[in-house]
Design a protein around this motif. Sequence first.
Motif, PDB file in Angstrom:
ATOM      1  N   SER A 102       0.831  -1.205   0.000  1.00 22.26           N
ATOM      2  CA  SER A 102       0.000   0.000   0.000  1.00 22.26           C
ATOM      3  C   SER A 102       0.865   1.255   0.000  1.00 22.26           C
ATOM      4  N   LEU A 103       1.899   1.256   0.824  1.00 20.73           N
ATOM      5  CA  LEU A 103       2.799   2.409   0.886  1.00 20.73           C
ATOM      6  C   LEU A 103       3.538   2.622  -0.425  1.00 20.73           C
ATOM      7  N   LEU A 104       3.952   1.537  -1.064  1.00 12.95           N
ATOM      8  CA  LEU A 104       4.673   1.633  -2.333  1.00 12.95           C
ATOM      9  C   LEU A 104       3.836   2.284  -3.429  1.00 12.95           C
ATOM     10  N   ILE A 126       4.374   6.045  -2.853  1.00  8.95           N
ATOM     11  CA  ILE A 126       5.774   6.467  -2.901  1.00  8.95           C
ATOM     12  C   ILE A 126       6.298   6.430  -4.334  1.00  8.95           C
ATOM     13  N   ILE A 127       5.929   5.416  -5.087  1.00  8.01           N
ATOM     14  CA  ILE A 127       6.448   5.258  -6.444  1.00  8.01           C
ATOM     15  C   ILE A 127       6.007   6.410  -7.354  1.00  8.01           C
ATOM     16  N   VAL A 128       4.829   6.985  -7.103  1.00  8.45           N
ATOM     17  CA  VAL A 128       4.385   8.114  -7.924  1.00  8.45           C
ATOM     18  C   VAL A 128       4.827   9.453  -7.332  1.00  8.45           C
ATOM     19  N   GLY A 129       5.719   9.405  -6.345  1.00  7.16           N
ATOM     20  CA  GLY A 129       6.320  10.625  -5.829  1.00  7.16           C
ATOM     21  C   GLY A 129       5.606  11.262  -4.650  1.00  7.16           C
ATOM     22  N   GLU A 130       4.636  10.568  -4.055  1.00  9.85           N
ATOM     23  CA  GLU A 130       3.936  11.105  -2.880  1.00  9.85           C
ATOM     24  C   GLU A 130       4.653  10.611  -1.629  1.00  9.85           C
ATOM     25  N   PHE A 131       5.311  11.514  -0.965  1.00  8.44           N
ATOM     26  CA  PHE A 131       6.243  11.116   0.081  1.00  8.44           C
ATOM     27  C   PHE A 131       5.828  11.720   1.423  1.00  8.44           C
ATOM     28  N   VAL A 132       5.315  11.011   2.367  1.00  6.56           N
ATOM     29  CA  VAL A 132       4.918   9.614   2.407  1.00  6.56           C
ATOM     30  C   VAL A 132       3.522   9.538   3.005  1.00  6.56           C
ATOM     31  N   ASP A 133       2.815   8.440   2.749  1.00 10.82           N
ATOM     32  CA  ASP A 133       1.454   8.251   3.251  1.00 10.82           C
ATOM     33  C   ASP A 133       1.507   7.720   4.683  1.00 10.82           C
ATOM     34  N   MET A 134       1.168   8.591   5.638  1.00  9.71           N
ATOM     35  CA  MET A 134       1.222   8.218   7.049  1.00  9.71           C
ATOM     36  C   MET A 134      -0.071   7.577   7.540  1.00  9.71           C
ATOM     37  N   LEU A 179       0.566 -10.812  -4.598  1.00  8.11           N
ATOM     38  CA  LEU A 179       0.397  -9.363  -4.624  1.00  8.11           C
ATOM     39  C   LEU A 179       1.689  -8.671  -5.026  1.00  8.11           C
ATOM     40  N   MET A 180       2.784  -9.019  -4.370  1.00  8.85           N
ATOM     41  CA  MET A 180       4.054  -8.352  -4.652  1.00  8.85           C
ATOM     42  C   MET A 180       4.597  -8.695  -6.036  1.00  8.85           C
ATOM     43  N   LEU A 181       4.478  -9.952  -6.437  1.00  6.31           N
ATOM     44  CA  LEU A 181       4.948 -10.332  -7.773  1.00  6.31           C
ATOM     45  C   LEU A 181       4.104  -9.653  -8.852  1.00  6.31           C
ATOM     46  N   GLY A 182       2.797  -9.583  -8.618  1.00  4.40           N
ATOM     47  CA  GLY A 182       1.927  -8.900  -9.567  1.00  4.40           C
ATOM     48  C   GLY A 182       2.244  -7.413  -9.648  1.00  4.40           C
ATOM     49  N   PHE A 183       2.518  -6.804  -8.511  1.00  7.13           N
ATOM     50  CA  PHE A 183       2.886  -5.393  -8.464  1.00  7.13           C
ATOM     51  C   PHE A 183       4.183  -5.170  -9.252  1.00  7.13           C
ATOM     52  N   VAL A 235       1.297  11.946 -20.297  1.00  5.94           N
ATOM     53  CA  VAL A 235       0.840  11.088 -19.209  1.00  5.94           C
ATOM     54  C   VAL A 235      -0.225  11.828 -18.403  1.00  5.94           C
ATOM     55  N   ARG A 236      -1.292  11.140 -18.063  1.00  8.69           N
ATOM     56  CA  ARG A 236      -2.353  11.745 -17.257  1.00  8.69           C
ATOM     57  C   ARG A 236      -1.930  11.707 -15.794  1.00  8.69           C
ATOM     58  N   VAL A 237      -1.146  12.690 -15.415  1.00 12.42           N
ATOM     59  CA  VAL A 237      -0.500  12.721 -14.104  1.00 12.42           C
ATOM     60  C   VAL A 237      -1.521  12.708 -12.970  1.00 12.42           C
ATOM     61  N   THR A 238      -2.553  13.534 -13.089  1.00 15.93           N
ATOM     62  CA  THR A 238      -3.559  13.603 -12.026  1.00 15.93           C
ATOM     63  C   THR A 238      -4.233  12.255 -11.823  1.00 15.93           C
ATOM     64  N   ARG A 239      -4.583  11.593 -12.925  1.00 16.69           N
ATOM     65  CA  ARG A 239      -5.236  10.289 -12.817  1.00 16.69           C
ATOM     66  C   ARG A 239      -4.317   9.251 -12.179  1.00 16.69           C
ATOM     67  N   VAL A 240      -3.043   9.268 -12.550  1.00 15.71           N
ATOM     68  CA  VAL A 240      -2.087   8.311 -11.988  1.00 15.71           C
ATOM     69  C   VAL A 240      -1.922   8.541 -10.488  1.00 15.71           C
ATOM     70  N   ARG A 241      -1.795   9.795 -10.078  1.00 19.44           N
ATOM     71  CA  ARG A 241      -1.613  10.109  -8.655  1.00 19.44           C
ATOM     72  C   ARG A 241      -2.842   9.735  -7.839  1.00 19.44           C
ATOM     73  N   MET A 242      -4.007  10.081  -8.348  1.00 16.10           N
ATOM     74  CA  MET A 242      -5.232   9.738  -7.624  1.00 16.10           C
ATOM     75  C   MET A 242      -5.432   8.228  -7.551  1.00 16.10           C
ATOM     76  N   GLY A 243      -5.160   7.540  -8.648  1.00 15.51           N
ATOM     77  CA  GLY A 243      -5.285   6.080  -8.653  1.00 15.51           C
ATOM     78  C   GLY A 243      -4.363   5.422  -7.648  1.00 15.51           C
ATOM     79  N   ALA A 244      -3.170   5.999  -7.455  1.00 16.36           N
ATOM     80  CA  ALA A 244      -2.218   5.437  -6.489  1.00 16.36           C
ATOM     81  C   ALA A 244      -2.791   5.476  -5.074  1.00 16.36           C
TER      82      ALA A 244
END
Length: 347
Positions: free
Chosen positions: A86-88, A91-99, A204-208, A236-245
């Motif tokens: 969940s944290l990854l 983080i991978i889309v640059g949102e640092f960090v979800d507490m 989950l991790m292998l699929g990710f 790239v639809r940045v907003t959609r990618v960030r929200m989806g994350a």
Amino acid sequence: MTNTRLPETGTTSPDPYTGLVLHERRTVGERFRHALGWGSARFSVIGVWILFVILYAILVPDTFLTAGAFRTIFGSQQSLVFLTASLLCTIIVGEFVDMSVASNFGLAATLVTVLNVNHGVNVWVAAVIAIAATTVVGLVNALLIVKVGVNTIVVTLGMGTFLLGIGLWLSNLMPVSGLPSEFAQIALFEILGLPLSFYIGLVLMLGFAYVLAFTPLGRNMRFVGENREVSRLAGVRVTRVRMGAFIFAGLIAGIGGVISAAGTGGFDPASSQAYLLPMFAATFLGTAVLFPGRFNPIGTLIAIYFLATGVLGLQLLGATSWVSSVFYGGVLVIAVTLSTILNKKSR
């Protein structure tokens, strides 16, 4: 025509006088140092893990070299696997960090238990409600951070505290238990000596990892994490990618919370905060495994079991419960330091 091409084992550099690119032969020593540096950056944690196993096997063979120890290391880390996944996502889309991840996980585990045990809701319906609730939390985080522009740490720290309070209110400040034994099979059903939850986390991790490495979505996530503005200019639809994350982070946390509650038969909402330190330690340590300086699911998965091995071995040697905090805290500092150094080298 004479072939003047030199062996591919060399490197290239421009001639200082002519500007032409020349090939330089590497000496055996240079190639060895290059290979050693390449290997140590990717496999040093795995090497230390192997050393841990050997050391504990020598010091406490009667307790460490047992099926019970093996099951503890690999069969009891499902919660941490889902939390780090969940944290990854963010983080991978640059949102640092979800507490808020740990509290969202705890909300799902608390909801499914309270709805079923205290209010008589069918356990499968309760599970769906719990997962839906955590997904909505992810959506709220996304709207506040991506759409409104509030700082990630401020939003998720506040949300995490809010969800912790909601969980404590729902449970009346008490651990809740009593989920049906048949529901526990989604977590405890054994395959080759390990619970089903281990294999769910592994898939989950292998699929990710597959999504990140081989799909346009994964490449876009990495791209957004590296540079949002360049990603936007590239289409790239940045907003959609960030929200989806954020939404998927909530979904994964919810599924993990439900499976965790199923495995233990209930949940104590106050315990969710205990996952924060090992979650961050494993996620950051994962950047020193396989892909130096990059957050990645496979490295994180290896880091989880590395940490579990270290803590269990110390406990078998006689260390008390405080050792886990010391171990995880120390590893977190080292992992962040390694991540910083490897990131600088990769630029």
